[in-house]
Every structure is written in C-alpha cells, then in structure tokens.
Scaffold this active site. Structure first.
Site, PDB file in Angstrom:
ATOM      1  N   CYS A 119       0.868  -1.173   0.000  1.00  0.00           N
ATOM      2  CA  CYS A 119       0.000   0.000   0.000  1.00  0.00           C
ATOM      3  C   CYS A 119       0.905   1.222   0.000  1.00  0.00           C
ATOM      4  O   CYS A 119       2.129   1.113   0.148  1.00  0.00           O
ATOM      5  CB  CYS A 119      -0.938  -0.002   1.212  1.00  0.00           C
ATOM      6  SG  CYS A 119      -2.358   1.115   1.018  1.00  0.00           S
ATOM      7  N   CYS A 121      -0.177   4.353   1.711  1.00  0.00           N
ATOM      8  CA  CYS A 121      -0.647   5.391   2.630  1.00  0.00           C
ATOM      9  C   CYS A 121       0.420   5.864   3.610  1.00  0.00           C
ATOM     10  O   CYS A 121       0.504   7.061   3.902  1.00  0.00           O
ATOM     11  CB  CYS A 121      -1.897   4.927   3.376  1.00  0.00           C
ATOM     12  SG  CYS A 121      -1.707   3.374   4.278  1.00  0.00           S
ATOM     13  N   LYS A 194     -12.067  -4.893   2.126  1.00  0.00           N
ATOM     14  CA  LYS A 194     -11.514  -3.991   3.131  1.00  0.00           C
ATOM     15  C   LYS A 194     -12.481  -2.827   3.309  1.00  0.00           C
ATOM     16  O   LYS A 194     -12.676  -2.017   2.402  1.00  0.00           O
ATOM     17  CB  LYS A 194     -10.138  -3.485   2.719  1.00  0.00           C
ATOM     18  CG  LYS A 194      -9.484  -2.584   3.763  1.00  0.00           C
ATOM     19  CD  LYS A 194      -8.089  -2.180   3.320  1.00  0.00           C
ATOM     20  CE  LYS A 194      -7.410  -1.292   4.349  1.00  0.00           C
ATOM     21  NZ  LYS A 194      -6.046  -0.893   3.908  1.00  0.00           N
ATOM     22  N   ARG A 204      -3.193   3.511  12.406  1.00  0.00           N
ATOM     23  CA  ARG A 204      -2.774   4.753  11.749  1.00  0.00           C
ATOM     24  C   ARG A 204      -1.782   5.523  12.610  1.00  0.00           C
ATOM     25  O   ARG A 204      -0.909   6.216  12.090  1.00  0.00           O
ATOM     26  CB  ARG A 204      -3.997   5.594  11.395  1.00  0.00           C
ATOM     27  CG  ARG A 204      -4.821   4.938  10.296  1.00  0.00           C
ATOM     28  CD  ARG A 204      -6.083   5.693   9.944  1.00  0.00           C
ATOM     29  NE  ARG A 204      -6.810   4.987   8.891  1.00  0.00           N
ATOM     30  CZ  ARG A 204      -7.992   5.344   8.425  1.00  0.00           C
ATOM     31  NH1 ARG A 204      -8.589   6.417   8.913  1.00  0.00           N
ATOM     32  NH2 ARG A 204      -8.580   4.645   7.479  1.00  0.00           N
ATOM     33  N   GLU A 232     -16.318  -7.928  -5.035  1.00  0.00           N
ATOM     34  CA  GLU A 232     -14.873  -7.695  -4.903  1.00  0.00           C
ATOM     35  C   GLU A 232     -14.101  -9.020  -4.878  1.00  0.00           C
ATOM     36  O   GLU A 232     -13.042  -9.152  -5.493  1.00  0.00           O
ATOM     37  CB  GLU A 232     -14.585  -6.899  -3.627  1.00  0.00           C
ATOM     38  CG  GLU A 232     -15.063  -5.455  -3.655  1.00  0.00           C
ATOM     39  CD  GLU A 232     -14.140  -4.551  -4.460  1.00  0.00           C
ATOM     40  OE1 GLU A 232     -13.166  -5.054  -5.047  1.00  0.00           O
ATOM     41  OE2 GLU A 232     -14.401  -3.340  -4.500  1.00  0.00           O
ATOM     42  N   LYS A 247     -11.300  -7.628   6.052  1.00  0.00           N
ATOM     43  CA  LYS A 247     -10.774  -6.728   7.079  1.00  0.00           C
ATOM     44  C   LYS A 247     -11.787  -5.617   7.330  1.00  0.00           C
ATOM     45  O   LYS A 247     -12.243  -4.998   6.366  1.00  0.00           O
ATOM     46  CB  LYS A 247      -9.443  -6.134   6.604  1.00  0.00           C
ATOM     47  CG  LYS A 247      -8.799  -5.160   7.562  1.00  0.00           C
ATOM     48  CD  LYS A 247      -7.504  -4.604   6.967  1.00  0.00           C
ATOM     49  CE  LYS A 247      -6.859  -3.607   7.929  1.00  0.00           C
ATOM     50  NZ  LYS A 247      -5.622  -3.005   7.366  1.00  0.00           N
ATOM     51  N   SER A 273      -6.230  -3.384  14.549  1.00  0.00           N
ATOM     52  CA  SER A 273      -5.682  -2.694  15.722  1.00  0.00           C
ATOM     53  C   SER A 273      -6.740  -2.235  16.702  1.00  0.00           C
ATOM     54  O   SER A 273      -6.565  -2.352  17.922  1.00  0.00           O
ATOM     55  CB  SER A 273      -4.849  -1.500  15.261  1.00  0.00           C
ATOM     56  OG  SER A 273      -5.640  -0.577  14.519  1.00  0.00           O
ATOM     57  N   TYR A 312      -2.512  -9.210  16.220  1.00  0.00           N
ATOM     58  CA  TYR A 312      -1.502  -8.737  17.172  1.00  0.00           C
ATOM     59  C   TYR A 312      -1.519  -9.576  18.449  1.00  0.00           C
ATOM     60  O   TYR A 312      -0.603  -9.472  19.263  1.00  0.00           O
ATOM     61  CB  TYR A 312      -1.763  -7.261  17.500  1.00  0.00           C
ATOM     62  CG  TYR A 312      -1.833  -6.391  16.274  1.00  0.00           C
ATOM     63  CD1 TYR A 312      -0.683  -5.958  15.636  1.00  0.00           C
ATOM     64  CD2 TYR A 312      -3.065  -6.011  15.726  1.00  0.00           C
ATOM     65  CE1 TYR A 312      -0.744  -5.173  14.489  1.00  0.00           C
ATOM     66  CE2 TYR A 312      -3.135  -5.233  14.580  1.00  0.00           C
ATOM     67  CZ  TYR A 312      -1.975  -4.811  13.969  1.00  0.00           C
ATOM     68  OH  TYR A 312      -2.041  -4.045  12.834  1.00  0.00           O
TER      69      TYR A 312
END
Length: 322
Positions: A119, A121, A194, A204, A232, A247, A273, A312
């Site tokens: 990605c 970003c 997503k 972020r 998709e 996601k 997250s 995580y």
C-alpha cells in the site's frame, strides 16, 4: 417424563468437550504483524497498541526468531519510511526498512513465511493509498506504483504479497509484474474486502498513515454493504488472487461466513488494531479476562471460516495454546 436427548451429556467434562470440539485453534492459524523503522536497537512501544512495538531491523529479526519458535508460521511486515513524497516512492526503495527487514528475516529465519503489505498510505505525504489527481485518488496511475512496491518486496524475499490499497485491477497488475520477473511462485493475498472502518485508528498511529485530508471512503468499502463484498472477491479471484482477505474481522464475521461458503480459495481475516486495543484496554482495567476473551474471539474467526488470522494477539495466543 425422562428426556431422551440431553445435549448437556456432551458438556459434562473437559475430556468430552475436547473430543467433540468442532473448531480447534492452533498457532499455525496466525500471522503476526511487525512494524519496522529505520535505525538500530530500537524497541519502542506503540502508545495506542499496548505490547506492540516499533522495531529496528535488527530487533525485528530477533522477534521473528521467537515467533517461529512459538510455531507461528508467518509474519506480515509494515514499515515507517525515512522520507515521504507525493507518490510514496520510499515504498519501493530497496534501502527502506520494509525491504531490509524482509531480506534480513528471510536470511535469518528462512522457513518463516513473510507477507509484504503493499500500500502507499504510510509512504505518501498526503496519507492516501494512491497517486492523487487533485483530491481524487487516481486508480489506474496508482497500479504501476503498486507494481513497483510488490516487485521490490518479492526481490527482497517476500513469499506472499498482500495488496491492501483497494484499487480496482491491482491483483491482475501485481500478478503480471511478478510473473514477468520470474516470481510466479510468490502468492497474492488480496485485501479483497476492506471496509472503511473506524477500527483502524491505532494502526494509523503506529504506521503514521492517517490521511491529511478527507477519508478513504472513495476506495474502501461501505460498512453497510455485504453483496458488494462478493463482487470484490469474485473480481480478485478472476485476476489471480491466491488468498482472499476480509478486514476487519470481528465486526464482519457475517462477511467471512458468506465468503467462506461461496469460494474454494483460502480465506484470511485481519483482526485489526482497534479490535486488539479495545480488548487490551478492557483487560488493563480489570473488566475482562484477557486470555479467555482473546482465545474466544480468535476461535470465532476460525469458526466463521477463516483459514488464516492476522492478529496482534498471535504471540500471547500461541503461548496460551501451548
């Protein structure tokens, strides 16, 4: 009158419950995300993600060794670049932390599977996932940039390429560039479904990837839509995706179930997250039993149909399961 059927008989002891348990969670189900940064001997906790860290490449390698020893088969590498620009060119710089980490981990732990997140970003100065045309993320001109990122990660040693940008046609574009450069055995795990979700907030912070203006709703999916998810998925399968990802995970288990029932490709989920940090915060306040809630949540993802769980919680969960 006596009951002929008593389902409780099959719950009477732990041995019986274990014998008939339908969904078995193991460390082999997990992928652990690692955040790498420039420098040496860096091990800094991410404030909004307790027990997750920014790591320099040397420390990322040491963590990868521990992860492999726990029986976790894969890591996904994210990175904070040393520089940003309008097109995110640091994303394919072979000297950037991600490429260096992939190479170093593959050399040190060759049997650990490495997933490269593709990605833009966290690499662009504007924080959006592609090349801008005024305030619009231009789809087609972004594809060639994503090809560069994917190729650089494959050249570094990534086993799986995971495009998370949600540009139309990116799976086909990445498959084409990989095959042209003799990386036909590198898989694509597409972030096919997503959603534009509020659960990404702590990530972020961790990746310094918040958009500098607007939001990502023009290219990530509306949380109200489910039929669009299958559209998709079908497009990405047609373009050559080897693994389909949904996601976030917990709030979208209905989507996971729908996708699992309709396709014959492996299904992954990203336990993101915000989902992680909510559990951590509640546990730190003594409101929940962290171990019980984490293992229950991960089991539910697998029960819904996930073959792969990016989380995580992976290190803690692997220790608990052992």
């Amino acid at each position: 009158m006596k009951q002929k059927l008593r389902p409780r008989r099959m719950r009477i002891s732990e041995n019986i419950r274990a014998m008939i348990r339908e969904t078995i969670l193991t460390p082999k189900d997990f992928v652990y995300p690692i955040f790498v940064v420039a420098g040496e001997n860096i091990h800094e906790e991410i404030p909004s993600m307790p027990n997750c860290f920014h790591l320099s490449v040397d420390n990322a390698v040491e963590l990868a060794k521990k992860i492999f020893d726990l029986g976790i088969p894969a890591v996904e590498i994210f990175g904070l670049p040393e520089y940003k620009d309008e097109i995110g060119s640091s994303a394919w710089d072979m000297k950037s932390p991600v490429q260096r980490a992939i190479s170093a981990i593959k050399k040190s732990v060759p049997n650990l599977t490495i997933v490269g997140d593709v990605c833009l970003c966290q690499y662009t100065s504007h924080g959006h996932c592609g090349k801008l045309c005024n305030d619009y993320v231009d789809n087609d001109s972004t594809l060639e940039l994503l090809q560069k990122v994917a190729l650089s990660q494959a050249q570094s040693g990534a086993d799986i390429i995971a495009p998370s940008d949600m540009m139309d046609g990116r799976v086909a574009a990445i498959r084409e560039i990989l095959d042209e450069n003799s990386f036909e055995n590198v898989s694509i795990m597409s972030y096919s479904v997503k959603y534009a979700s509020g659960f990404y907030g702590p990530f972020r912070d961790a990746a310094d990837s918040a958009p500098q203006f607007g939001d990502r709703k023009q290219y990530q999916m509306d949380c109200a839509n489910s039929r669009e998810a299958m559209k998709e998925v079908e497009l990405d399968i047609d373009e050559g995706a080897d693994i389909i990802m949904i996601k976030p995970a917990l709030a979208y288990l209905d989507i996971v179930k729908t996708v699992r029932d309709k396709i014959n490709r492996p299904v992954a989920v990203y336990n993101v997250s915000g989902e992680y940090s909510m559990i951590k915060a509640a546990a730190m306040n003594g409101w929940i039993d962290e171990k019980r809630i984490v293992l229950e949540s991960l089991t539910c993802m697998k029960r819904a149909g996930a073959d792969i769980i990016i989380t995580y919680h992976a290190i803690d969960a692997a220790n608990w399961l052992k």
